[in-house]
Design a protein around this motif. Structure first.
Motif, PDB file in Angstrom:
ATOM      1  N   ALA A 255       3.633 -30.919 -26.946  1.00  0.00           N
ATOM      2  CA  ALA A 255       4.845 -30.756 -26.049  1.00  0.00           C
ATOM      3  C   ALA A 255       5.991 -31.469 -26.713  1.00  0.00           C
ATOM      4  O   ALA A 255       7.050 -30.804 -26.676  1.00  0.00           O
ATOM      5  CB  ALA A 255       4.514 -32.041 -24.832  1.00  0.00           C
ATOM      6  N   ILE A 256       5.499 -31.997 -28.012  1.00  0.00           N
ATOM      7  CA  ILE A 256       6.945 -32.476 -28.643  1.00  0.00           C
ATOM      8  C   ILE A 256       7.408 -31.191 -29.416  1.00  0.00           C
ATOM      9  O   ILE A 256       8.795 -31.036 -29.715  1.00  0.00           O
ATOM     10  CB  ILE A 256       6.130 -33.511 -29.900  1.00  0.00           C
ATOM     11  CG1 ILE A 256       7.591 -34.176 -30.595  1.00  0.00           C
ATOM     12  CG2 ILE A 256       5.391 -32.760 -30.848  1.00  0.00           C
ATOM     13  CD1 ILE A 256       8.453 -34.777 -29.951  1.00  0.00           C
ATOM     14  N   THR A 257       6.442 -30.047 -29.731  1.00  0.00           N
ATOM     15  CA  THR A 257       7.194 -28.919 -30.014  1.00  0.00           C
ATOM     16  C   THR A 257       8.184 -28.140 -29.112  1.00  0.00           C
ATOM     17  O   THR A 257       9.275 -27.632 -29.759  1.00  0.00           O
ATOM     18  CB  THR A 257       6.203 -27.916 -30.513  1.00  0.00           C
ATOM     19  OG1 THR A 257       5.262 -28.428 -31.391  1.00  0.00           O
ATOM     20  CG2 THR A 257       6.749 -26.715 -31.164  1.00  0.00           C
ATOM     21  N   LEU A 258       7.768 -28.403 -27.870  1.00  0.00           N
ATOM     22  CA  LEU A 258       8.922 -27.951 -26.708  1.00  0.00           C
ATOM     23  C   LEU A 258       9.961 -28.651 -26.912  1.00  0.00           C
ATOM     24  O   LEU A 258      11.378 -27.974 -26.813  1.00  0.00           O
ATOM     25  CB  LEU A 258       8.016 -28.099 -25.486  1.00  0.00           C
ATOM     26  CG  LEU A 258       8.786 -27.551 -24.347  1.00  0.00           C
ATOM     27  CD1 LEU A 258       9.279 -26.206 -24.303  1.00  0.00           C
ATOM     28  CD2 LEU A 258       8.001 -27.976 -23.038  1.00  0.00           C
ATOM     29  N   ALA A 259       9.849 -29.975 -27.071  1.00  0.00           N
ATOM     30  CA  ALA A 259      11.047 -30.711 -27.120  1.00  0.00           C
ATOM     31  C   ALA A 259      12.043 -30.482 -28.255  1.00  0.00           C
ATOM     32  O   ALA A 259      13.220 -30.280 -28.058  1.00  0.00           O
ATOM     33  CB  ALA A 259      10.751 -32.242 -27.146  1.00  0.00           C
ATOM     34  N   GLN A 260      11.295 -30.056 -29.207  1.00  0.00           N
ATOM     35  CA  GLN A 260      12.271 -29.547 -30.538  1.00  0.00           C
ATOM     36  C   GLN A 260      12.947 -28.385 -30.289  1.00  0.00           C
ATOM     37  O   GLN A 260      14.020 -27.934 -30.562  1.00  0.00           O
ATOM     38  CB  GLN A 260      11.353 -29.680 -31.772  1.00  0.00           C
ATOM     39  CG  GLN A 260      10.750 -30.761 -32.296  1.00  0.00           C
ATOM     40  CD  GLN A 260       9.783 -30.565 -33.427  1.00  0.00           C
ATOM     41  OE1 GLN A 260       8.876 -29.955 -33.331  1.00  0.00           O
ATOM     42  NE2 GLN A 260      10.009 -31.333 -34.602  1.00  0.00           N
ATOM     43  N   GLU A 261      12.228 -27.293 -29.674  1.00  0.00           N
ATOM     44  CA  GLU A 261      12.597 -26.147 -29.161  1.00  0.00           C
ATOM     45  C   GLU A 261      13.808 -26.008 -28.515  1.00  0.00           C
ATOM     46  O   GLU A 261      14.800 -25.538 -28.435  1.00  0.00           O
ATOM     47  CB  GLU A 261      11.553 -25.217 -28.759  1.00  0.00           C
ATOM     48  CG  GLU A 261      10.434 -24.799 -29.404  1.00  0.00           C
ATOM     49  CD  GLU A 261      10.966 -23.795 -30.752  1.00  0.00           C
ATOM     50  OE1 GLU A 261      11.802 -23.206 -30.492  1.00  0.00           O
ATOM     51  OE2 GLU A 261      10.223 -23.838 -31.813  1.00  0.00           O
ATOM     52  N   LEU A 262      13.676 -27.017 -27.370  1.00  0.00           N
ATOM     53  CA  LEU A 262      14.811 -27.250 -26.543  1.00  0.00           C
ATOM     54  C   LEU A 262      16.131 -28.161 -27.095  1.00  0.00           C
ATOM     55  O   LEU A 262      16.949 -28.715 -26.322  1.00  0.00           O
ATOM     56  CB  LEU A 262      14.374 -27.900 -25.404  1.00  0.00           C
ATOM     57  CG  LEU A 262      13.364 -27.186 -24.430  1.00  0.00           C
ATOM     58  CD1 LEU A 262      12.735 -28.020 -23.188  1.00  0.00           C
ATOM     59  CD2 LEU A 262      13.997 -25.935 -23.875  1.00  0.00           C
ATOM     60  N   GLY A 263      15.996 -28.780 -28.315  1.00  0.00           N
ATOM     61  CA  GLY A 263      16.868 -29.524 -29.075  1.00  0.00           C
ATOM     62  C   GLY A 263      17.164 -30.901 -28.412  1.00  0.00           C
ATOM     63  O   GLY A 263      18.079 -31.632 -28.444  1.00  0.00           O
ATOM     64  N   LEU A 264      15.802 -31.537 -28.165  1.00  0.00           N
ATOM     65  CA  LEU A 264      15.930 -32.821 -27.415  1.00  0.00           C
ATOM     66  C   LEU A 264      15.527 -33.952 -28.203  1.00  0.00           C
ATOM     67  O   LEU A 264      15.503 -35.293 -27.745  1.00  0.00           O
ATOM     68  CB  LEU A 264      15.172 -33.049 -26.050  1.00  0.00           C
ATOM     69  CG  LEU A 264      15.469 -31.555 -25.073  1.00  0.00           C
ATOM     70  CD1 LEU A 264      14.599 -31.593 -23.955  1.00  0.00           C
ATOM     71  CD2 LEU A 264      16.833 -32.019 -24.626  1.00  0.00           C
ATOM     72  N   THR A 265      15.215 -33.625 -29.523  1.00  0.00           N
ATOM     73  CA  THR A 265      14.584 -34.824 -30.348  1.00  0.00           C
ATOM     74  C   THR A 265      15.418 -34.869 -31.715  1.00  0.00           C
ATOM     75  O   THR A 265      16.137 -33.883 -31.969  1.00  0.00           O
ATOM     76  CB  THR A 265      13.174 -34.495 -30.751  1.00  0.00           C
ATOM     77  OG1 THR A 265      12.928 -33.296 -31.651  1.00  0.00           O
ATOM     78  CG2 THR A 265      12.386 -34.287 -29.403  1.00  0.00           C
ATOM     79  N   GLY A 266      15.196 -35.978 -32.225  1.00  0.00           N
ATOM     80  CA  GLY A 266      16.021 -36.075 -33.812  1.00  0.00           C
ATOM     81  C   GLY A 266      15.189 -35.639 -34.780  1.00  0.00           C
ATOM     82  O   GLY A 266      14.172 -34.920 -34.610  1.00  0.00           O
ATOM     83  N   GLU A 267      15.411 -36.126 -36.132  1.00  0.00           N
ATOM     84  CA  GLU A 267      14.610 -35.813 -37.254  1.00  0.00           C
ATOM     85  C   GLU A 267      13.105 -36.191 -37.188  1.00  0.00           C
ATOM     86  O   GLU A 267      12.502 -35.566 -37.899  1.00  0.00           O
ATOM     87  CB  GLU A 267      15.355 -36.471 -38.485  1.00  0.00           C
ATOM     88  CG  GLU A 267      16.823 -36.070 -38.640  1.00  0.00           C
ATOM     89  CD  GLU A 267      17.474 -36.628 -39.918  1.00  0.00           C
ATOM     90  OE1 GLU A 267      16.657 -37.424 -40.686  1.00  0.00           O
ATOM     91  OE2 GLU A 267      18.407 -36.331 -40.261  1.00  0.00           O
ATOM     92  N   ARG A 268      12.954 -37.349 -36.632  1.00  0.00           N
ATOM     93  CA  ARG A 268      11.401 -37.753 -36.459  1.00  0.00           C
ATOM     94  C   ARG A 268      11.249 -37.821 -35.065  1.00  0.00           C
ATOM     95  O   ARG A 268      11.227 -38.766 -34.348  1.00  0.00           O
ATOM     96  CB  ARG A 268      11.282 -39.176 -37.219  1.00  0.00           C
ATOM     97  CG  ARG A 268      11.512 -39.266 -38.497  1.00  0.00           C
ATOM     98  CD  ARG A 268      11.436 -40.425 -39.376  1.00  0.00           C
ATOM     99  NE  ARG A 268      10.385 -40.963 -39.091  1.00  0.00           N
ATOM    100  CZ  ARG A 268       9.203 -40.558 -40.097  1.00  0.00           C
ATOM    101  NH1 ARG A 268       9.453 -40.012 -41.050  1.00  0.00           N
ATOM    102  NH2 ARG A 268       7.872 -41.079 -39.879  1.00  0.00           N
ATOM    103  N   PRO A 269      10.872 -36.636 -34.529  1.00  0.00           N
ATOM    104  CA  PRO A 269      10.688 -36.802 -33.021  1.00  0.00           C
ATOM    105  C   PRO A 269       9.224 -37.236 -32.652  1.00  0.00           C
ATOM    106  O   PRO A 269       8.321 -37.683 -33.543  1.00  0.00           O
ATOM    107  CB  PRO A 269      10.436 -35.184 -32.690  1.00  0.00           C
ATOM    108  CG  PRO A 269       9.952 -34.551 -34.172  1.00  0.00           C
ATOM    109  CD  PRO A 269      10.466 -35.268 -35.288  1.00  0.00           C
ATOM    110  N   ALA A 270       9.187 -37.980 -31.478  1.00  0.00           N
ATOM    111  CA  ALA A 270       8.067 -38.583 -30.926  1.00  0.00           C
ATOM    112  C   ALA A 270       8.295 -38.247 -29.533  1.00  0.00           C
ATOM    113  O   ALA A 270       9.210 -38.544 -28.780  1.00  0.00           O
ATOM    114  CB  ALA A 270       8.004 -40.153 -31.198  1.00  0.00           C
ATOM    115  N   LEU A 271       6.944 -37.994 -28.876  1.00  0.00           N
ATOM    116  CA  LEU A 271       7.021 -37.628 -27.304  1.00  0.00           C
ATOM    117  C   LEU A 271       6.985 -38.952 -26.540  1.00  0.00           C
ATOM    118  O   LEU A 271       5.734 -39.789 -26.741  1.00  0.00           O
ATOM    119  CB  LEU A 271       5.848 -36.890 -27.232  1.00  0.00           C
ATOM    120  CG  LEU A 271       5.662 -36.236 -25.686  1.00  0.00           C
ATOM    121  CD1 LEU A 271       6.851 -35.478 -25.278  1.00  0.00           C
ATOM    122  CD2 LEU A 271       4.504 -35.566 -25.302  1.00  0.00           C
ATOM    123  N   THR A 272       8.204 -39.608 -26.033  1.00  0.00           N
ATOM    124  CA  THR A 272       8.120 -40.564 -25.461  1.00  0.00           C
ATOM    125  C   THR A 272       8.396 -40.239 -23.787  1.00  0.00           C
ATOM    126  O   THR A 272       8.812 -39.267 -23.392  1.00  0.00           O
ATOM    127  CB  THR A 272       9.155 -41.603 -25.905  1.00  0.00           C
ATOM    128  OG1 THR A 272      10.570 -40.938 -25.591  1.00  0.00           O
ATOM    129  CG2 THR A 272       8.844 -42.010 -27.242  1.00  0.00           C
TER     130      THR A 272
END
Length: 299
Positions: A255-272
């Protein structure tokens, strides 16, 4: 491409043969036994010999064209029985995964909730780790979360949605189609295999529903239906647990990959939970609430 299509057609034919035709031929044999033997001679296989002899002595038995027509008819009837079993399987699946909003489903939900509450109270009262572990195991045998469906199968699938939302604030129904496009091919293959096993288990339950009415003419069909139904019940529970676990694992890992694809995370993403809420808001396309806007119906 021709080779690929030929291989695909071969696999489709094998699956068609395994799922519809072969079980259908076995069912037709049961129908023939019911017609010839009935209740009076249910297990007397010697009574089948005269019927076989009559068929063999028929003038068309030595005619190649007649034999082909009979074989085609048997295959068509077997396929029709298989399609009926699949239709019954869909009905059984819908019943098992239906919401508990109407009677009599509400009664089953209420009973499951009572059992879960008693098991949950035992967890609260546990004094040692060993007692707590046993209490949690008994509670999870009822449902992983508070029951909302009339059956264990429905609650296990519902639990996947609920646990993902509780952990991440992510609505699985909105996220799943997009998540499916971001996961690797190996993950898709595992999910498809688990979903196929889940459907095949309910397909077995569909055959049980066909054998049950056959018992009105041939009583051995009743224990056969019971055995098939018991096997289907075991396989449905196992396949449901595997499929639901894989869905949760897919969310946990990708799911964190989905967040990255949607541009919703920073440089060090974490699924919160905040990221999950952001994904849900983006995918549902709901406008963000306006704190200065009057609530609906306000004057």
């Amino acid at each position: 491409m021709t080779t690929f299509l030929s291989a695909l057609a071969g696999k489709a034919a094998e699956k068609w043969l395994a799922l519809l035709v072969l079980p259908g031929v076995v069912y037709l044999a049961g129908v023939a036994a019911a017609v010839v033997l009935g209740h009076a001679h249910a297990l007397d296989l010697a009574e089948l010999q005269p019927a076989i002899d009559r068929v063999a002595a028929h003038p068309g038995a030595s005619n190649a064209g007649a034999i082909l027509l009979v074989a085609a008819g048997v295959l068509a009837a077997a396929m029709l029985a298989g399609l009926c079993a699949r239709a019954s399987a869909v009905v059984v699946e819908r019943l098992c995964t239906s919401r508990g909003d109407r009677w009599p489903a509400r009664l089953f939900v209420r009973r499951r909730v009572d059992r879960w509450r008693r098991a949950d109270a035992a967890c609260e009262a546990a004094g040692t780790r060993a007692e707590l572990a046993r209490a949690i195991e008994r509670r999870e045998a009822v449902a992983l979360v508070r029951p909302r469906r009339p059956t264990w199968t429905g609650d296990r699938l519902h639990a996947a949605d609920q646990r993902v939302y509780d952990a991440y604030g992510l609505e699985l129904g909105a996220a799943w189609p997009r998540l499916w496009l971001t996961v690797p091919d190996a993950v898709r293959a595992e999910l498809l295999s688990a979903r196929e096993a889940y459907g095949a288990a309910f397909g077995l339950a569909g055959w049980a529903t066909l054998y049950l009415p056959l018992g009105a003419w041939w009583w051995p069909a009743l224990p056969a239906a019971a055995v098939v139904a018991a096997t289907a019940w075991i396989r449905v529970r196992s396949a449901t647990a595997v499929f639901a676990d894989l869905v949760e694992a897919t969310v946990d890992l990708h799911a964190i990959t989905l967040a990255q694809e949607l541009g919703l995370t920073g440089e060090r993403p974490a699924l919160t939970r905040e990221v999950g809420d952001a994904i849900t808001t983006t995918l549902r396309k709901d406008p963000p609430p306006d704190p200065h806007r009057d609530p609906p119906g306000a004057v």
